[in-house]
Write an enzyme that holds these catalytic residues in place. Structure first.
Site, PDB file in Angstrom:
ATOM      1  N   GLY A  70     -45.052  92.516  13.317  1.00 41.35           N
ATOM      2  CA  GLY A  70     -46.247  91.689  13.515  1.00 41.35           C
ATOM      3  C   GLY A  70     -46.648  91.640  14.970  1.00 41.35           C
ATOM      4  N   ASN A  71     -47.519  90.708  15.317  1.00 38.88           N
ATOM      5  CA  ASN A  71     -47.932  90.536  16.717  1.00 38.88           C
ATOM      6  C   ASN A  71     -48.138  89.046  16.996  1.00 38.88           C
ATOM      7  OD1 ASN A  71     -50.824  89.817  16.213  1.00 38.88           O
ATOM      8  ND2 ASN A  71     -50.775  91.845  15.258  1.00 38.88           N
ATOM      9  N   ARG A  72     -48.524  88.735  18.220  1.00 43.49           N
ATOM     10  CA  ARG A  72     -48.530  87.333  18.662  1.00 43.49           C
ATOM     11  C   ARG A  72     -49.857  86.623  18.441  1.00 43.49           C
ATOM     12  NH1 ARG A  72     -47.944  86.407  23.690  1.00 43.49           N
ATOM     13  NH2 ARG A  72     -48.269  88.478  24.544  1.00 43.49           N
ATOM     14  N   SER A  73     -50.731  87.162  17.611  1.00 38.62           N
ATOM     15  CA  SER A  73     -52.026  86.486  17.399  1.00 38.62           C
ATOM     16  C   SER A  73     -51.815  85.137  16.708  1.00 38.62           C
ATOM     17  CB  SER A  73     -52.936  87.360  16.543  1.00 38.62           C
ATOM     18  OG  SER A  73     -54.097  86.631  16.218  1.00 38.62           O
ATOM     19  N   ALA A  97     -55.960  90.749  14.852  1.00 39.40           N
ATOM     20  CA  ALA A  97     -55.133  91.802  15.455  1.00 39.40           C
ATOM     21  C   ALA A  97     -54.431  92.506  14.297  1.00 39.40           C
ATOM     22  CB  ALA A  97     -54.134  91.188  16.424  1.00 39.40           C
TER      23      ALA A  97
END
Ligand code: PMT
Length: 427
Positions: free
Chosen positions: A208-211, A275
């Site tokens: 995943g990502n930090r959005s 994102a």
């Protein structure tokens, strides 16, 4: 949105009236000019001084006071109001409104004003579900009132059911939506994506990502406050859905692609602030991967217990829509085989960049045939993922470039809609 708006908050005699103090305070802090009108029995629960301290304005209650000033004031209040919200609205006042009874300051103002009416019913469960109350609410809804559904939960009596006053955020959202109903996005359908996608490795892990979703939720909220119908397609985030926005939750990029493709039918605008993960694990494990000897080559483990993930490309959701005419094209729209699209779709992308912002953003704008591309500098502490502010450069299909200062994400959202509105199809 709320700055200098003339809002009347009517308070009825119910236990939830104490919660309206917070609403009045928040509206005042947002710059609204809030006039409070209490019914006689509301004063039994909360004193007028509490409200006037929060609103910084006089509070009204007695229509029949000896000087006769209130009788004059109620007409002026009714004429100047841009919105009347009754919070909480009791079964008794709801019935009076339905039948046009004007026997106190609040109901007299409600009858005299042309401002939109927002009602937040809060009462004992069986009074709320009583056919008389439901019929009165249906009548008021038919006449254009916005009825905020009460929450279901534990009531003051100890009973459990519908009747609780919603949170201040929900009440404020409903008021903002009603105030913006004739805004510059009225009668427009907009689709906004927000948050990051989670690409499963196994049932408990993901790439995943930090959005956080803050940017996308601010864009959706601003569109709502300007009168749009909003579909918000969100990856997993810790934010509450904005009131009055249709939330469609997804987890993966593939799910987001399906959700976007089905939502854009008939839409005027697509803003992709999500994102989206560019890659996903090829074949997610059906069971939780065990470290050490529990794994095996078949699951990607090597002889030292290391794990190699094989990632495959996710579809480029925006890129796949490049064939649909945007506002930058001369076409006035296109009709598909199924006759689904007759207007142009304004497409706005985001770019999260740490370096070469201008070059990267311009190539994304062109490759994805976008009308606007909003590039945020995610290398700064006050911009990009997770924070409340953003530093963006807006690239237009026309070649114009706008380098904006650091702003709250709500301010960035407002600026983006200011740029989108002139691009909207008039067909
Ligand atoms: O959620 P916050 O914490 O508030 O943070 C906001 C944000 C930094 C996530 C947001 O402002 C942002 O920049 N979102 C886009 C980040 C991104 O994925 O950029 P990108 O350069 O990878 O993608 C370019 C555009 O294509 C984006 O509009 C993206 O939604 C879209 N895309 C990307 C990949 C993909 N497979 N399909 C897409 O449609």
């Amino acid at each position: 949105m709320l700055l200098n708006k003339r809002i009347i908050i009517g308070i009825c005699g119910g236990i939830a009236s104490y919660k309206a103090v917070d609403l009045v305070s928040k509206l005042q802090q947002a710059g609204a000019l809030v006039d409070v009108i209490l019914t006689e029995h509301a004063e039994d629960f909360v004193r007028p001084l509490t409200f006037s301290t929060m609103s910084h304005r006089p509070v009204y209650s007695d229509l029949w006071e000896a000087s006769g000033r209130a009788a004059e004031t109620h007409i002026a209040l009714a004429e100047e109001a841009e919105l009347l919200a009754i919070v909480p609205a009791t079964a008794n006042t709801i019935a009076k409104l339905a039948y046009g009874i004007a026997d106190n300051m609040l109901t007299a103002v409600a009858l005299a004003t042309k401002a939109p009416l927002v009602l937040a019913p809060a009462m004992y469960r069986d009074m709320y579900t009583h056919p008389a109350t439901q019929a009165n609410l249906a009548l008021l809804r038919e006449r254009g009132a916005c009825i905020i559904e009460p929450e279901v939960g534990r009531l003051a009596s100890g009973a459990v059911g519908p009747g609780r006053l919603p949170t201040t955020e929900v009440l404020q959202g409903a008021i903002s939506k009603a105030l913006g109903r004739n805004g510059d996005l009225a009668h427009r359908l907009v689709v906004v994506t927000a948050g990051g996608t989670h690409e499963p490795i196994d049932p408990v892990r993901y790439v995943g990502n930090r959005s956080s979703g803050k940017m996308g939720y601010a864009i959706a909220t601003e569109a709502r406050d300007r009168g749009a119908d909003v579909i918000l397609i969100s990856g997993p985030v810790a934010l509450e859905a904005p009131y009055g926005v249709e939330l469609r939750t997804v987890e993966t990029a593939l799910q987001m692609r399906d959700a976007v493709q089905s939502a854009i039918t008939g839409a005027d605008v697509l803003v992709m602030s999500a994102a989206v993960a560019d890659f996903r694990p090829d074949t997610p494990a059906a069971q939780k991967l065990k470290k050490g000897n529990g794994g095996g080559e078949a699951q990607g483990f090597d002889a030292h217990g290391g794990l190699t993930l094989h990632l495959v490309r996710n579809p480029d959701i925006l890129g796949e829509l490049a064939g649909i005419p945007g506002s930058s094209e001369t076409s006035h729209g296109q009709i598909t085989d199924k006759g689904e699209r007759s207007k142009r779709l304004v497409r706005v992308g985001f770019a999260a960049e740490t370096n070469d912002i201008v070059t990267n953003a311009q190539s994304k704008l062109q490759a994805k045939h976008l009308d606007l591309l909003v590039a945020n500098d995610v290398g700064r502490r006050d911009s990009g993922f997770g924070v409340e502010t953003n530093k963006v450069i807006i690239f237009h299909a026309t070649g114009q470039i706008e380098d904006l200062p650091v702003m709250p994400k709500t301010g960035v959202a407002a600026t983006i809609w200011d740029r989108i509105v002139p691009l909207l199809s008039t067909t």
